[in-house]
Enzyme design. Structure first.
Site, PDB file in Angstrom:
ATOM      1  N   PRO A  12      -4.837  -0.730   0.879  1.00 12.45           N
ATOM      2  CA  PRO A  12      -5.157   0.417   2.276  1.00 12.45           C
ATOM      3  C   PRO A  12      -4.847   2.368   2.466  1.00 12.45           C
ATOM      4  CG  PRO A  12      -3.719  -1.184   3.230  1.00 12.45           C
ATOM      5  CD  PRO A  12      -3.979  -1.277   1.306  1.00 12.45           C
ATOM      6  N   ASN A  13      -6.197   2.622   2.517  1.00 10.29           N
ATOM      7  CA  ASN A  13      -6.398   4.058   2.883  1.00 10.29           C
ATOM      8  C   ASN A  13      -5.854   5.138   1.408  1.00 10.29           C
ATOM      9  OD1 ASN A  13      -6.620   3.781   5.700  1.00 10.29           O
ATOM     10  ND2 ASN A  13      -4.692   2.880   5.703  1.00 10.29           N
ATOM     11  N   ARG A  20      -6.925  12.359   2.655  1.00  9.88           N
ATOM     12  CA  ARG A  20      -5.605  12.085   3.694  1.00  9.88           C
ATOM     13  C   ARG A  20      -4.279  12.380   3.182  1.00  9.88           C
ATOM     14  NH1 ARG A  20      -2.495   6.107   2.298  1.00  9.88           N
ATOM     15  NH2 ARG A  20      -1.461   6.515   4.036  1.00  9.88           N
ATOM     16  N   TYR A  25       0.612  13.440  -0.110  1.00  9.14           N
ATOM     17  CA  TYR A  25      -0.380  12.583  -1.054  1.00  9.14           C
ATOM     18  C   TYR A  25      -0.889  13.692  -1.912  1.00  9.14           C
ATOM     19  CZ  TYR A  25       0.779   8.605   2.148  1.00  9.14           C
ATOM     20  OH  TYR A  25       1.497   7.554   2.786  1.00  9.14           O
ATOM     21  N   ASN A  76       0.084   0.449  -6.281  1.00  9.40           N
ATOM     22  CA  ASN A  76       0.203   0.383  -4.900  1.00  9.40           C
ATOM     23  C   ASN A  76       0.028  -0.382  -3.897  1.00  9.40           C
ATOM     24  OD1 ASN A  76       0.952   2.884  -3.457  1.00  9.40           O
ATOM     25  ND2 ASN A  76       0.313   4.544  -3.840  1.00  9.40           N
ATOM     26  N   ALA A  79       0.533   0.927   2.606  1.00 12.49           N
ATOM     27  CA  ALA A  79       1.429   0.056   3.220  1.00 12.49           C
ATOM     28  C   ALA A  79       1.598  -1.863   3.925  1.00 12.49           C
ATOM     29  CB  ALA A  79       0.099   0.026   5.399  1.00 12.49           C
ATOM     30  N   HIS A  82       5.425  -2.663   2.908  1.00 13.64           N
ATOM     31  CA  HIS A  82       6.343  -2.961   3.628  1.00 13.64           C
ATOM     32  C   HIS A  82       5.947  -4.215   4.391  1.00 13.64           C
ATOM     33  CE1 HIS A  82       6.327   0.627   2.129  1.00 13.64           C
ATOM     34  NE2 HIS A  82       5.374   1.415   2.987  1.00 13.64           N
ATOM     35  N   ASP A  89       4.162 -13.164  -3.119  1.00 15.15           N
ATOM     36  CA  ASP A  89       3.966 -14.410  -3.932  1.00 15.15           C
ATOM     37  C   ASP A  89       2.664 -14.314  -4.647  1.00 15.15           C
ATOM     38  OD1 ASP A  89       5.541 -15.409  -2.071  1.00 15.15           O
ATOM     39  OD2 ASP A  89       4.199 -16.248  -0.111  1.00 15.15           O
ATOM     40  N   GLU A 100       5.462  -0.695 -10.154  1.00  7.15           N
ATOM     41  CA  GLU A 100       4.999  -0.611  -8.606  1.00  7.15           C
ATOM     42  C   GLU A 100       4.908   1.036  -8.152  1.00  7.15           C
ATOM     43  OE1 GLU A 100       7.497  -2.247  -5.568  1.00  7.15           O
ATOM     44  OE2 GLU A 100       7.073  -1.318  -3.956  1.00  7.15           O
ATOM     45  N   HIS A 102       4.560   4.220  -5.813  1.00  8.56           N
ATOM     46  CA  HIS A 102       4.260   5.215  -4.465  1.00  8.56           C
ATOM     47  C   HIS A 102       3.964   6.735  -4.571  1.00  8.56           C
ATOM     48  CE1 HIS A 102       4.762   1.593  -2.118  1.00  8.56           C
ATOM     49  NE2 HIS A 102       5.983   1.294  -3.065  1.00  8.56           N
ATOM     50  N   ILE A 103       2.661   7.140  -4.365  1.00 11.17           N
ATOM     51  CA  ILE A 103       2.560   8.463  -4.373  1.00 11.17           C
ATOM     52  C   ILE A 103       3.843   9.359  -3.529  1.00 11.17           C
ATOM     53  CG2 ILE A 103       0.984  10.898  -4.234  1.00 11.17           C
ATOM     54  CD1 ILE A 103      -1.484   8.047  -4.564  1.00 11.17           C
ATOM     55  N   SER A 104       4.085   9.123  -2.177  1.00  8.67           N
ATOM     56  CA  SER A 104       5.402   9.815  -1.876  1.00  8.67           C
ATOM     57  C   SER A 104       6.770   9.088  -2.331  1.00  8.67           C
ATOM     58  CB  SER A 104       4.879   9.973  -0.081  1.00  8.67           C
ATOM     59  OG  SER A 104       5.186   8.686   0.609  1.00  8.67           O
ATOM     60  N   ARG A 109      11.211   8.580   3.715  1.00 11.54           N
ATOM     61  CA  ARG A 109      10.033   8.906   4.738  1.00 11.54           C
ATOM     62  C   ARG A 109      10.895   7.835   6.316  1.00 11.54           C
ATOM     63  NH1 ARG A 109       4.279   8.059   2.606  1.00 11.54           N
ATOM     64  NH2 ARG A 109       3.862   8.852   5.303  1.00 11.54           N
ATOM     65  N   ARG A 113       9.070   2.403   6.371  1.00 10.99           N
ATOM     66  CA  ARG A 113       8.644   2.146   4.508  1.00 10.99           C
ATOM     67  C   ARG A 113       9.574   1.957   3.820  1.00 10.99           C
ATOM     68  NH1 ARG A 113       3.575   4.777   5.294  1.00 10.99           N
ATOM     69  NH2 ARG A 113       3.722   5.919   7.180  1.00 10.99           N
TER      70      ARG A 113
HETATM   71  C1  DQA Z   1       1.969   4.381  -0.133  1.00 12.60           C
HETATM   72  C2  DQA Z   1       3.582   5.054   0.944  1.00 12.60           C
HETATM   73  C3  DQA Z   1       3.496   4.213   2.025  1.00 12.60           C
HETATM   74  O1  DQA Z   1       4.154   3.955   2.803  1.00 12.60           O
HETATM   75  C4  DQA Z   1       1.838   3.872   2.909  1.00 12.60           C
HETATM   76  O2  DQA Z   1       1.978   3.002   4.147  1.00 12.60           O
HETATM   77  C5  DQA Z   1       1.249   4.188   1.583  1.00 12.60           C
HETATM   78  C6  DQA Z   1       0.490   4.940   0.322  1.00 12.60           C
HETATM   79  C7  DQA Z   1       2.080   5.862  -1.425  1.00 12.60           C
HETATM   80  O3  DQA Z   1       1.805   6.236  -2.504  1.00 12.60           O
HETATM   81  O4  DQA Z   1       3.310   6.958  -1.054  1.00 12.60           O
HETATM   82  O5  DQA Z   1      -0.208   4.584   1.853  1.00 12.60           O
HETATM   83  O6  DQA Z   1       2.642   3.568  -0.556  1.00 12.60           O
END
Ligand code: DQA
Length: 148
Positions: A12-13, A20, A25, A76, A79, A82, A89, A100, A102-104, A109, A113
């Site tokens: 999501p997002n 964003r 990001y 990725n 959210a 978490h 599953d 996996e 994560h950009i950040s 953080r 997270r």
């Molecule tokens: C994220 C980190 C997550 O905590 C966050 O909810 C995201 C992006 C990242 O790529 O850093 O939407 O997965």
């Protein structure tokens, strides 16, 4: 020999990447990432498909589709990392490598997270390398598949 197929799944997002919170990001969009991944995939001998959904169940279904169509998943879950036992599953039904991304750096953080359900399944986790993390994941995926 057909090229191994890698699915890059985004939660999501992440459709809003580039717009964003760019201070967290970055400025690259998901299309920019998909293009860069396709070019690198070509160099590594991998076919790459990039997908995104804002819905947990849709991501579960993308993982089910990858069971039949992909030799590796780069994910990725955003959210849902978490919160989602359902995505964990689903990944546990996938027999090939999972990386996996994560950009950040989620560990730098907010504390909510710091834990990712998906990490319990991932062969590797990349966090805090910006959008380059997807390309690092693709390189590592190529090594894992070469090693068999
Ligand atoms: C994220 C980190 C997550 O905590 C966050 O909810 C995201 C992006 C990242 O790529 O850093 O939407 O997965």
């Amino acid at each position: 020999m057909p090229m191994p197929v890698i699915h890059i799944l985004n939660g999501p997002n992440l459709n809003l990447l580039g717009h964003r919170q760019p201070e967290i990001y970055g400025h690259e969009t998901l299309d920019d990432i998909a293009r860069a991944a396709a070019v690198l995939g070509g160099e590594l001998g991998l076919e790459v498909l990039c997908r995104q959904s804002n819905h947990e169940g849709a991501i579960v279904e993308m993982i089910h589709e990858a069971r039949k169509a992909a030799q590796g998943i780069i994910i990725n879950p955003a959210a849902y990392s978490h919160t989602s036992v359902a995505i964990l599953d689903a990944l546990n039904t996938f027999d090939s490598p999972v990386i996996e991304v994560h950009i950040s750096n989620i560990h730098k953080r907010e504390s909510f997270r710091h834990h990712s359900y998906v990490s319990a399944r991932a062969n590797g986790v990349i966090a805090g390398c910006g959008t380059e993390g997807y390309l690092l994941a693709l390189r590592h995926m190529a090594s894992l598949l070469r090693a068999g």
